[in-house]
Design a protein around this motif. Structure first.
Motif, PDB file in Angstrom:
ATOM      1  N   UNK A  88       5.050  16.343  31.547  1.00  0.00           N
ATOM      2  CA  UNK A  88       4.633  15.136  30.823  1.00  0.00           C
ATOM      3  C   UNK A  88       5.675  14.706  29.791  1.00  0.00           C
ATOM      4  N   UNK A  89       6.264  15.660  29.082  1.00  0.00           N
ATOM      5  CA  UNK A  89       7.309  15.314  28.119  1.00  0.00           C
ATOM      6  C   UNK A  89       8.521  14.695  28.807  1.00  0.00           C
ATOM      7  N   UNK A  90       8.942  15.259  29.932  1.00  0.00           N
ATOM      8  CA  UNK A  90      10.091  14.708  30.663  1.00  0.00           C
ATOM      9  C   UNK A  90       9.760  13.335  31.237  1.00  0.00           C
ATOM     10  N   UNK A  91       8.523  13.154  31.703  1.00  0.00           N
ATOM     11  CA  UNK A  91       8.123  11.851  32.227  1.00  0.00           C
ATOM     12  C   UNK A  91       8.174  10.793  31.126  1.00  0.00           C
ATOM     13  N   UNK A  92       7.635  11.105  29.955  1.00  0.00           N
ATOM     14  CA  UNK A  92       7.674  10.146  28.841  1.00  0.00           C
ATOM     15  C   UNK A  92       9.105   9.886  28.377  1.00  0.00           C
ATOM     16  N   UNK A  93       9.920  10.933  28.366  1.00  0.00           N
ATOM     17  CA  UNK A  93      11.325  10.768  27.986  1.00  0.00           C
ATOM     18  C   UNK A  93      12.035   9.837  28.971  1.00  0.00           C
ATOM     19  N   UNK A  94      11.774   9.996  30.260  1.00  0.00           N
ATOM     20  CA  UNK A  94      12.377   9.122  31.270  1.00  0.00           C
ATOM     21  C   UNK A  94      11.837   7.699  31.158  1.00  0.00           C
ATOM     22  N   UNK A  95      10.546   7.567  30.901  1.00  0.00           N
ATOM     23  CA  UNK A  95       9.932   6.242  30.824  1.00  0.00           C
ATOM     24  C   UNK A  95      10.518   5.419  29.678  1.00  0.00           C
ATOM     25  N   UNK A  96      10.781   6.047  28.536  1.00  0.00           N
ATOM     26  CA  UNK A  96      11.276   5.318  27.381  1.00  0.00           C
ATOM     27  C   UNK A  96      12.803   5.282  27.285  1.00  0.00           C
ATOM     28  N   UNK A  97      13.500   5.967  28.173  1.00  0.00           N
ATOM     29  CA  UNK A  97      14.967   5.989  28.132  1.00  0.00           C
ATOM     30  C   UNK A  97      15.522   4.748  28.836  1.00  0.00           C
ATOM     31  N   UNK A  98      16.792   4.445  28.551  1.00  0.00           N
ATOM     32  CA  UNK A  98      17.468   3.357  29.255  1.00  0.00           C
ATOM     33  C   UNK A  98      17.636   3.767  30.720  1.00  0.00           C
ATOM     34  N   UNK A  99      17.464   2.821  31.615  1.00  0.00           N
ATOM     35  CA  UNK A  99      17.507   3.147  33.043  1.00  0.00           C
ATOM     36  C   UNK A  99      18.806   2.710  33.701  1.00  0.00           C
ATOM     37  N   UNK A 100      19.841   2.528  32.937  1.00  0.00           N
ATOM     38  CA  UNK A 100      21.119   2.087  33.479  1.00  0.00           C
ATOM     39  C   UNK A 100      22.138   3.199  33.272  1.00  0.00           C
ATOM     40  N   UNK A 101      22.250   4.074  34.287  1.00  0.00           N
ATOM     41  CA  UNK A 101      23.130   5.216  34.188  1.00  0.00           C
ATOM     42  C   UNK A 101      24.080   5.241  35.374  1.00  0.00           C
ATOM     43  N   UNK A 102      25.258   5.768  35.177  1.00  0.00           N
ATOM     44  CA  UNK A 102      26.189   6.052  36.248  1.00  0.00           C
ATOM     45  C   UNK A 102      26.754   7.434  35.969  1.00  0.00           C
ATOM     46  N   UNK A 103      26.523   8.347  36.891  1.00  0.00           N
ATOM     47  CA  UNK A 103      26.934   9.742  36.717  1.00  0.00           C
ATOM     48  C   UNK A 103      26.381  10.334  35.425  1.00  0.00           C
ATOM     49  N   UNK A 104      25.113  10.081  35.169  1.00  0.00           N
ATOM     50  CA  UNK A 104      24.358  10.615  34.030  1.00  0.00           C
ATOM     51  C   UNK A 104      24.868  10.123  32.673  1.00  0.00           C
ATOM     52  N   UNK A 105      25.663   9.058  32.675  1.00  0.00           N
ATOM     53  CA  UNK A 105      26.123   8.455  31.423  1.00  0.00           C
ATOM     54  C   UNK A 105      25.600   7.034  31.370  1.00  0.00           C
ATOM     55  N   UNK A 106      25.219   6.603  30.181  1.00  0.00           N
ATOM     56  CA  UNK A 106      24.694   5.253  30.026  1.00  0.00           C
ATOM     57  C   UNK A 106      25.813   4.241  30.227  1.00  0.00           C
ATOM     58  N   UNK A 107      25.510   3.145  30.911  1.00  0.00           N
ATOM     59  CA  UNK A 107      26.509   2.109  31.179  1.00  0.00           C
ATOM     60  C   UNK A 107      26.819   1.318  29.922  1.00  0.00           C
TER      61      UNK A 107
END
Length: 131
Positions: A88-107
């Motif tokens: 649940x913590x990881x799901x909430x962290x993913x839900x509120x995080x920016x969803x624009x990543x390339x190779x695990x780095x934010x664009x």
């Protein structure tokens, strides 16, 4: 690359309580299970004044059965191979995080909308359907 096996989990034995104040428990309980039980009991006490919890009139269901079920679920079950609270913590962290990543780095420019072309675009206009 070689993998080095680590046996730390083998030697990490969970502490268990068999009796409290000289009274033997019907089954052994780990400290983790006790923590989830006490946490769920505390939440039930806090939510006791608000509906729908306040509509339940059975004391044993409200303050014994629900915390026992919560403790059992959070210590025995896994969701996607993880403990439920970590899932649940990881799901909430993913839900509120920016969803624009390339190779695990934010664009750099994740909020740019649409496409932008650097050169002229050639296209052909067709006249299908027109008589």
């Amino acid at each position: 690359m070689r993998q080095i096996r680590i046996y730390n989990q083998v030697f990490r034995v969970e502490k268990t309580v068999y009796s409290m104040q000289g009274v033997h428990l019907p089954f052994p309980v780990s400290y983790r299970q006790m923590a989830f039980f006490v946490g769920a009991l505390f939440i039930m006490i806090l939510l006791n004044k608000f509906p729908p919890i306040s509509w339940i009139d059975l004391f044993l269901v409200k303050f014994i059965a629900i915390p026992v079920l919560v403790a059992w679920f959070f210590t025995r079950k896994t969701l996607d191979g993880k403990a439920p609270h970590r899932f649940l913590l990881r799901y909430l962290e993913h839900f509120f995080a920016a969803h624009h990543f390339a190779r695990y780095r934010e664009l750099e420019h994740p909020h740019r909308s649409g496409y932008q072309y650097a050169h002229d675009i050639a296209y052909r206009k067709t006249t299908r359907g027109e008589s």
